[in-house]
Scaffold this active site. Structure first.
Site, short mmCIF file in Angstrom:
data_model
loop_
_atom_site.label_atom_id
_atom_site.label_comp_id
_atom_site.label_asym_id
_atom_site.label_seq_id
_atom_site.Cartn_x
_atom_site.Cartn_y
_atom_site.Cartn_z
N SER A 1 -5.95 -36.09 -19.72
CA SER A 1 -5.30 -37.23 -19.87
C SER A 1 -4.78 -37.73 -18.22
O SER A 1 -4.96 -38.85 -17.70
CB SER A 1 -4.03 -37.41 -20.65
OG SER A 1 -3.25 -36.56 -20.47
N GLY B 1 -5.83 -35.14 -24.18
CA GLY B 1 -5.63 -34.30 -25.02
C GLY B 1 -6.56 -32.94 -24.79
O GLY B 1 -6.52 -32.05 -25.45
N HIS C 1 3.17 -38.29 -18.25
CA HIS C 1 1.99 -39.06 -17.77
C HIS C 1 2.18 -39.93 -16.52
O HIS C 1 3.35 -40.80 -16.34
CB HIS C 1 1.26 -39.99 -18.55
CG HIS C 1 0.57 -38.88 -19.72
ND1 HIS C 1 1.18 -38.53 -20.95
CD2 HIS C 1 -0.53 -38.34 -19.80
CE1 HIS C 1 0.41 -37.72 -21.48
NE2 HIS C 1 -0.50 -37.72 -20.96
N ASP D 1 7.11 -41.45 -21.48
CA ASP D 1 7.00 -39.94 -22.19
C ASP D 1 7.45 -38.93 -21.21
O ASP D 1 7.70 -37.77 -21.47
CB ASP D 1 5.52 -39.70 -22.58
CG ASP D 1 4.61 -39.85 -21.69
OD1 ASP D 1 4.95 -39.82 -20.43
OD2 ASP D 1 3.54 -39.87 -21.85
N ASN E 1 -2.62 -29.27 -21.00
CA ASN E 1 -2.46 -29.14 -22.45
C ASN E 1 -2.30 -27.78 -23.01
O ASN E 1 -1.76 -27.39 -23.83
CB ASN E 1 -3.78 -29.99 -22.88
CG ASN E 1 -3.40 -31.47 -22.96
OD1 ASN E 1 -2.27 -31.89 -22.94
ND2 ASN E 1 -4.44 -31.91 -22.44
#
Length: 214
Positions: free
Chosen positions: A35, A72, A184, A181, A100
């Site tokens: 991402s 992801g 990101h 979040d 991830n």
């Protein structure tokens, strides 16, 4: 009279348009990542590959950067889709995977193996790699961090890769550069990433042989 005619023809020839010099074809790069590359919650033109391409063009580099980021994705996921994510004709890959894996607490040995397999398979195809590193979060413990963080420098050394040690350098933990979040990058965060990685990418480009256009 003959001399006059020859001179006239020569003069006329000098007025004809000269054939244009063949321009160097753009270097075709693929940004293979998760991402952070895909541009999570950002417009396409604000994603890392697009912003990097503009920054390189502003510095006089003829490049095209394809966005092969999948939100992801793990390093193993990137390996699984490698062949169709990096098409024939690609001249270099910016490899950004592993975040991830780290967030899921994946065994660093698994991450290392997947990344190294990607690197080896690309090298077998004659495609150089710039490796963008990741760092483990502090809450994962000292042992995990040591094993995970060493992956990127070890692989870069073993395979003679250009390494950008930490993709999120100057962005991670900076509220103004991350989405709500806390993970990101925002559009400004991506600009900061590009600013940091740009010298490494220019070093990488210097290793690539530009192709001549028709």
């Amino acid at each position: 009279m003959l001399l006059f005619a020859a001179a006239t023809l020569a003069g006329a020839a000098s007025l004809l348009p000269r054939p244009a010099k063949a321009e160097t074809a753009p270097i075709k790069l693929v940004a293979l990542g998760d991402s952070l590359t895909a541009g999570y919650r950002l417009p396409a033109d604000a994603a890392f590959p697009a912003v990097l391409e503009r920054a390189l063009k502003a510095k006089g580099h003829r490049v095209e950067i394809a966005n092969a980021g999948v939100s992801g994705d793990t390093s193993t996921g990137g390996l699984d889709r490698l062949d169709w994510s990096v098409p024939d004709g690609t001249q270099g890959v910016i490899l950004e995977l592993g975040a991830n894996d780290m967030l899921r607490g994946t065994d660093p040995a698994v991450t290392r193996k997947a990344l190294e397999t990607i690197i080896v398979r690309l090298k077998e195809r004659g495609i150089p790699v710039l490796l963008a590193g990741m760092l483990a979060a502090p809450n994962l413990g000292t042992e995990y961090r040591a094993r995970f963080d060493a992956i990127y420098s070890d692989l870069a050394r073993a395979h003679d890769l250009v390494l950008y040690p930490f993709f999120l350098d100057g962005v991670a933990g900076q509220r103004g550069y991350t989405l709500d979040d806390g993970l990101h990058p925002t559009a400004k965060g991506i600009e900061r990433v590009v600013e940091g990685i740009l010298p490494s990418v220019e070093t990488f480009l210097a290793r690539l042989e530009p192709r001549k256009g028709p």
